[in-house]
Design a protein around this motif. Sequence first.
Motif, PDB file in Angstrom:
ATOM      1  N   ALA A   1       0.876  -1.411  -0.026  1.00 48.19           N
ATOM      2  CA  ALA A   1       0.140   0.631  -0.171  1.00 48.19           C
ATOM      3  C   ALA A   1       0.492   0.792  -0.231  1.00 48.19           C
ATOM      4  O   ALA A   1       0.822   2.324   0.918  1.00 48.19           O
ATOM      5  CB  ALA A   1      -1.170   0.220   1.254  1.00 48.19           C
TER       6      ALA A   1
ATOM      7  N   LEU B   1      -3.724   8.344   1.698  1.00 48.36           N
ATOM      8  CA  LEU B   1      -3.346   7.812   1.327  1.00 48.36           C
ATOM      9  C   LEU B   1      -1.196   7.315   0.803  1.00 48.36           C
ATOM     10  O   LEU B   1      -0.530   6.667   1.359  1.00 48.36           O
ATOM     11  CB  LEU B   1      -3.644   6.779   0.114  1.00 48.36           C
TER      12      LEU B   1
ATOM     13  N   ALA C   1      -7.711   0.073  -2.382  1.00 52.25           N
ATOM     14  CA  ALA C   1      -6.344   1.000  -1.673  1.00 52.25           C
ATOM     15  C   ALA C   1      -7.065   1.228  -0.599  1.00 52.25           C
ATOM     16  O   ALA C   1      -5.290   0.979   0.957  1.00 52.25           O
ATOM     17  CB  ALA C   1      -6.061   2.072  -2.448  1.00 52.25           C
TER      18      ALA C   1
ATOM     19  N   ARG D   1      -6.502  -1.782   2.473  1.00 56.73           N
ATOM     20  CA  ARG D   1      -5.695  -2.604   2.337  1.00 56.73           C
ATOM     21  C   ARG D   1      -4.459  -1.350   3.000  1.00 56.73           C
ATOM     22  O   ARG D   1      -4.133  -2.135   4.256  1.00 56.73           O
ATOM     23  CB  ARG D   1      -4.784  -2.673   1.047  1.00 56.73           C
ATOM     24  N   GLN D   2      -4.166  -0.272   3.111  1.00 58.14           N
ATOM     25  CA  GLN D   2      -3.604   0.597   3.913  1.00 58.14           C
ATOM     26  C   GLN D   2      -3.912   0.772   5.479  1.00 58.14           C
ATOM     27  O   GLN D   2      -3.338   0.722   6.063  1.00 58.14           O
ATOM     28  CB  GLN D   2      -3.570   1.924   3.488  1.00 58.14           C
TER      29      GLN D   2
END
Length: 590
Positions: free
Chosen positions: A105, A514, A570, A573-574
């Motif tokens: 990530a 992110l 995303a 996951r991060q």
Amino acid sequence: MSDLRRALGEAVQAAFAAIGAPPELGRVTASDRPDLADFQSNGALAAAKTLGRNPREIATAVVEKLAGDPRLAAVEIAGPGFINLKVADATLGARADTIAADARAGAETVTEPRRVIVDYGGPNVAKPMHVGHLRASIIGESLKRLYRFRGDTVVGDAHFGDWGYQMGLLIGAVMDESPAVAAVVDAINAGQPGDVAAFNAVTLADLDRLYPEAAARGKADTDYRDRARRITAALQVKQPGYYALWERFRTVTKVALERDFHALGVDFDWWKGESDVEHLIAPMVAELDAKGLLVDDQGARIIRVVREGDKRELPPLLVVSSEGSAMYGTTDLATILDRKREFDPHLVIYCVSPRQAHHFATVYRAAYPAGYAVAGQLEHVGFGTMNGTDGKPFKTREGGVLKLNDMIEMSRDKARARLHEAGLGEDLPAPEFEDIAGKVAVAALKFADLQNFRGTSYVFDLDRFTSFEGKTGPYLLYQAVRVKSLLRRAEAEGHTTGPVTVAEPAERDLVLTLDAFDAALAEAYDKKAPNVLAEHAYRLSQAFSKFYAACPILQAAPAVRASRLTLATAALRQSELALDLLGIAAPDRM
RNA sequence: GCGCCCGUAGCUCAACCGGAUAGAGCACCCGCCUUCUAAGCGGGUGGUUGCAGGUUCGAGUCCUGCCGGGCGCGCCA
């Protein structure tokens, strides 16, 4: 691929170099004014000082060099000379695609991996863990995971406190209380047969009850103390009766400790105790003596650690007590030696109460001339104490110490109640509901602690710790669960992810957040400060939540939906990675 | 007594090498659920960063002093 902050930093640094300014001043950081820009560089202000030029002039020259960079939608000078950078939407979209495709990530690894030991938890034989162990356990666990994730080879060591005077005190106390146990101990000590089954009656509760009494009596009664010291010395040469009883102490304690650690999601690679380095102590003392480091003083053998220029004279390290026993510092020094031989670490992080700062400074100073470590290799990472709402060290209403296990249970009870209140997870099978309640409870406890900088003391307030609204662990879990639910639905409806197109402000913010992951990891790593990572995890959840509220996903047009599904994937996951590094696990649903 | 750490909104805490308007959460006030989980989202009230000096173009951040709090100062760990 590096994050936008660093990529843009390289461009700005090159621009600084091109105009004759120190390139390191071109460092780029996230903007303090999100209303004006995405990133900023303050370097022109610092360069003005060294170059003796007007900061706006320097900024103007730098900006000219940056003109035409396709990644930048706008470059502006503001105030006294801040350089404000706004990133092009297409660049953000591409960065989001990269993060979404990356199993990490967007997180980098260190360029030079090290071998690292994290010494944390600090459990002791005969003492159930209390709230004071919470910090050491969860901060250490987080540091261990963080260092490992960044690419280091890391072992976590519980460094079980099982080999000091307190053992002699306890052995004496237990024998005083139980003639049956005493008889068996004496028999075995005398080389006669004795049935150790008699020791099975000794419980952790007994030890917990007897220890404070014995410790108090040891202080007041010199005969009692001397006897405890003699037993300690006898234990340390493994006199069989004492040793057998000690093994019972160790076993009953470890069972309870493992239960508490397991409940907190804390795991050790090594469960070494002070007793595991016992065999090193005699040769080590001989070696220290041979090196001329030992000094006889008041009947004890010590190493002097005073240095020129000390503001305060550090007391010496007591290596051998006047009774001939190994002391706390002796086993710590032997542990350093043991670790050097077994693992040869580049770094040992001692995640231990700051009250022991002097002690560790002393041990480290003794370890250097002994050749067991070099400066910078041993680091004491202290943390603040947990105080009650009155500002004094935390006590229960009854004035006692709150046991860790009781606290976890209280938190779990509260989690169950709140889940019912909110109507969450009620239609799920009972075992899954219990699992969720446990995860919510642990998330609440851990996040409440980890969001504070480890070095400062803070107020322990169970109501706040188990609160589920606002900046809390359960908030983070809730966001993760919402994404999972959404992605499950998307899959069921046959929707897939696609290239990210950034259009809405909430989408910009989410991608910028992110992108900030690696910088947060690096800072948390360098400062050994999990709160930096906790802050990032919270910001990410917040950015997602805003995105979720502002941008319909499943109902959007196909290309937009695909883009937003990529962003959601995303973010999840991060978020799960960050939570895992904090030692927090998210359920699949609730 | 000496040493170390801390003092930021009513409360609990942040603040990237010294940078723009010191940020969050809780509490309080006002909005938003027939549409992806409202443990959510939006908006608002709330600050002389303990006090006094100093360095600097610029200080919560660095220096000095003071006030207040915590911890430690060899045979427990």
